[in-house]
Design an enzyme around this catalytic site. Structure first.
Site, PDB file in Angstrom:
ATOM      1  CG  ASP A  30      -2.031   0.944   1.154  1.00  0.00           C
ATOM      2  OD1 ASP A  30      -2.124   1.675   0.151  1.00  0.00           O
ATOM      3  OD2 ASP A  30      -2.841   0.979   2.094  1.00  0.00           O
ATOM      4  CG  ASP A  31      -0.255   4.941  -0.143  1.00  0.00           C
ATOM      5  OD1 ASP A  31      -1.022   4.504  -1.018  1.00  0.00           O
ATOM      6  OD2 ASP A  31      -0.567   5.867   0.635  1.00  0.00           O
ATOM      7  CB  CYS A  70      -6.613   2.810  -2.062  1.00  0.00           C
ATOM      8  SG  CYS A  70      -5.221   3.172  -1.026  1.00  0.00           S
ATOM      9  NE  ARG A  74      -5.810  -1.032  -2.132  1.00  0.00           N
ATOM     10  CZ  ARG A  74      -4.918  -1.614  -1.328  1.00  0.00           C
ATOM     11  NH1 ARG A  74      -5.167  -2.787  -0.812  1.00  0.00           N
ATOM     12  NH2 ARG A  74      -3.798  -0.991  -1.026  1.00  0.00           N
ATOM     13  CE  LYS A 124      -6.143   0.357   1.439  1.00  0.00           C
ATOM     14  NZ  LYS A 124      -5.328   1.577   1.456  1.00  0.00           N
ATOM     15  CG  HIS A 126      -9.906   1.167   0.271  1.00  0.00           C
ATOM     16  ND1 HIS A 126      -8.899   2.102   0.302  1.00  0.00           N
ATOM     17  CD2 HIS A 126     -11.048   1.850   0.509  1.00  0.00           C
ATOM     18  CE1 HIS A 126      -9.401   3.282   0.560  1.00  0.00           C
ATOM     19  NE2 HIS A 126     -10.712   3.159   0.688  1.00  0.00           N
ATOM     20  CB  SER A 151      -6.692   3.526   4.128  1.00  0.00           C
ATOM     21  OG  SER A 151      -6.706   3.330   2.747  1.00  0.00           O
ATOM     22  CG  HIS A 228      -2.022   4.099   3.636  1.00  0.00           C
ATOM     23  ND1 HIS A 228      -2.346   5.167   4.447  1.00  0.00           N
ATOM     24  CD2 HIS A 228      -2.744   4.251   2.498  1.00  0.00           C
ATOM     25  CE1 HIS A 228      -3.228   5.936   3.820  1.00  0.00           C
ATOM     26  NE2 HIS A 228      -3.485   5.400   2.632  1.00  0.00           N
ATOM     27  CG  ASP A 280      -2.141   0.911  -3.243  1.00  0.00           C
ATOM     28  OD1 ASP A 280      -0.941   1.240  -3.061  1.00  0.00           O
ATOM     29  OD2 ASP A 280      -3.055   1.366  -2.538  1.00  0.00           O
ATOM     30  CG  ASN A 281      -1.491   4.337  -4.575  1.00  0.00           C
ATOM     31  OD1 ASN A 281      -2.553   3.882  -4.195  1.00  0.00           O
ATOM     32  ND2 ASN A 281      -0.646   4.923  -3.738  1.00  0.00           N
ATOM     33  CE  LYS A 301      -2.848   7.555  -1.758  1.00  0.00           C
ATOM     34  NZ  LYS A 301      -3.002   7.025  -0.406  1.00  0.00           N
TER      35      LYS A 301
END
Ligand SMILES: *[C@@H]1O[C@H](CO)[C@@H](O)[C@H](O)[C@H]1NC(C)=O
Ligand SMILES: *[C@@H]1O[C@H](CO)[C@@H](O)[C@H](O)[C@H]1NC(C)=O
Ligand SMILES: *[C@@H]1O[C@H](CO)[C@@H](O)[C@H](O)[C@H]1NC(C)=O
Length: 504
Positions: A30-31, A70, A74, A124, A126, A151, A228, A280-281, A301
């Site tokens: 994540d991130d 996010c 996903r 996660k 989301h 998140s 994250h 994810d990003n 992001k």
């Protein structure tokens, strides 16, 4: 008689292919930015397990997520479709949101169930909770789920590092405390962040052992809460690295990866297991040194510069995937068709799948089936559509904008204060020569004039296929859709907290 022979043959084929069906493990950070891992050149990260995975696997240099944030990212990972088609636009789903991944979308888990796979998700989600848990993973093809539905900066909890270090700038008005779900039931609220990573790896390795014990092929989707913001870590990882809170959170993610590889090894399934890692990003640069790192890629992001959407990605399968590095272009949307083909499940024909089969890159050391890529912004709208298009090594930006978070970083193009800007003519970059997108090319003259023309045509052709599915984010929110262990309690939302740990 003929019928009988056919039946016998079919049964035999099913038995043989049954034994050969590979286990599939998708690891999703994540991130986490392009420059965050040791094996992607970060000088102070501690990522021994991912580095080892990269040594034994294939490392991608040109791998993309479908969105710079996010929820849409996903949705595309699991469905092989861009967010304009799945309805997961604009922005992300919030605590209490009434929307979610539409139930008529088919996820990789739902696909694999058709082939007799056991399916488990940890971490996660989301992609929505909605009323009565109507959108949780268990409603989208997963047999089992352990995790937080969004998140962890979207819900209150207080302790991030051992023993009682408060979280960095955290608190969300009106949200219920962070809920930890087991399937469709809340077992801890707020979740305990000093033990959360271990809870996740225990659930993941337990699932691997359970499936291997039954000799059932399985799909595990492990979506880390790490890295994250606000970062957190257990006792073992608090102050364990020289990279500060971000480094500690990343080291704990890496430890979780190690736990999963240990389980693969212990159960003796490594020769028949395909593992894929990505994120994810890009990095949330507005959190400065706690925001991750995009390496030499521009911005992070919430932007459509490379830093927002190009991700570290590693494919691993001993004996099947040759270790090394690839420059071929691939994306999260490609996993749906790749995995479907690997397991021989027909791809749905009643909808557009944006992904292409990655098998030539993974298993044949050949060129990618993908020549171009589409970049949607964090808040796409049907009026403006896509922000950028890549074709081979060239990328044209039709629009750009800065990030969406409240602080400014050093690069003015990435700042939240940098508003949406239309580029006419578009900004054109050669991403092989200039991966940092610093030197726009002169599109008034050959050969760039013609290259831009080709990209304009690709853009128009893609846009002609898009019928925007109604936005799930615009469906509003309600207290009734906020996860609460004691529905109907007062004073809401604080009363939702559980006093005892119901995890076991
Ligand atoms: C971790 O480091 C921070 C900052 O130096 C310090 O305040 C904290 O007490 C340390 N925590 C532990 C458990 O050592
Ligand atoms: C798997 O376990 C064996 C025996 O413990 C060990 O020798 C081997 O190095 C392990 N393999 C991996 C990839 O960790
Ligand atoms: C799901 O239903 C919505 C609303 O009717 C529709 O717009 C969308 O195209 C459907 N998606 C699929 C994959 O059939």
């Amino acid at each position: 008689m003929a019928l009988k022979v056919v039946t016998v043959v079919c049964v035999l084929v099913a038995l043989v292919s049954g034994q050969e069906k590979p286990n599939i493990i998708l690891l999703f950070a994540d991130d986490l930015g392009w420059g965050d891992l040791g094996c992607y050149g970060h000088p102070t990260s501690t990522t021994p397990n991912l580095d080892k995975m990269a040594e034994g696997g294939l490392k991608f240099m040109n791998f993309y997520s479908s969105a710079p944030l996010c929820s849409p990212s996903r949705a595309s990972l699991l469905t092989g479709r861009y967010q304009s088609r799945t309805g997961i636009w604009p922005g992300v789903l919030m605590c209490g949101g009434l929307g979610g991944l539409p139930l008529n979308e088919t996820t990789i888990a739902a696909q694999l169930k058709k082939a007799g796979y056991g399916t488990g998700m940890v971490g996660k989600w989301h992609l929505g909770v909605g009323l009565n848990e109507q959108y949780l993973p268990t409603k989208h093809g997963f047999d089992q789920y352990t995790g937080l539905p969004y998140s962890h900066d979207m819900c209150p909890y207080t302790i991030c590092f051992y023993p009682d270090q408060a979280c960095d700038g955290h608190g969300v008005a009106g949200a219920t405390p962070c809920p930890l779900y087991k399937d469709e039931k809340i077992v801890q609220q707020p979740a305990n962040f000093l033990t959360l990573a271990e809870t996740y790896s225990t659930a993941a390795t337990g699932f691997i052992h359970e499936m291997a014990g039954k000799k059932q092929p399985f799909f595990l989707y492990m979506a880390f809460q790490h890295t994250h913001h606000p970062q957190f870590a257990s006792k073992m990882f608090t102050n364990s690295t020289i990279r500060g809170p971000f480094g500690d959170s990343l080291a704990e993610l890496d430890w979780q990866v190690g736990q999963i590889f240990d389980a693969i090894n212990e159960t003796g399934i490594s020769q028949n297991t395909f593992v894929f890692f990505t994120s994810d990003n890009g990095p949330a640069l507005a959190h400065l040194s706690r925001g991750g790192n995009g390496g030499l890629l521009r911005c992070g992001k919430a932007t459509t510069y490379e830093g927002g959407m190009r991700e570290p990605a590693i494919a691993w399968w001993p004996g099947k995937i040759k270790p090394g590095r690839t420059f071929e272009m691939a994306a999260t949307v490609d996993l749906f068709p790749t995995i479907s083909r690997l397991v021989d499940i027909p791809i749905p024909t009643d909808r557009i799948i944006d992904g292409v089969d990655m098998s030539p890159i993974l298993f044949e050391d050949k060129e990618s089936n993908r020549e171009s890529y589409i970049y949607y912004p964090s808040n796409p709208s049907p009026n403006i559509g896509i922000f950028a298009v890549r074709h081979k090594e060239y990328k044209a930006h039709y629009y750009t904008k800065g990030g969406v978070y409240p602080h400014d970083g050093p690069d003015v193009m990435c700042r939240p204060s940098t508003k949406e800007t239309k580029h006419d003519p578009p900004l054109l970059f050669n991403l092989d020569y200039d991966p940092g997108e610093l030197n726009p090319l002169n599109t008034k003259e050959s050969p760039y004039k013609e290259i831009l023309q080709t990209i304009n045509e690709i853009k128009a052709k893609f846009e002609s296929t898009v019928v925007w599915t109604e936005s799930e984010m615009n469906k509003g929110a309600s207290n009734a859709a906020k996860p609460c262990a004691k529905p109907g309690c007062t004073p809401f939302p604080k009363c939702c907290s559980t006093t005892s740990d119901m995890l076991n």
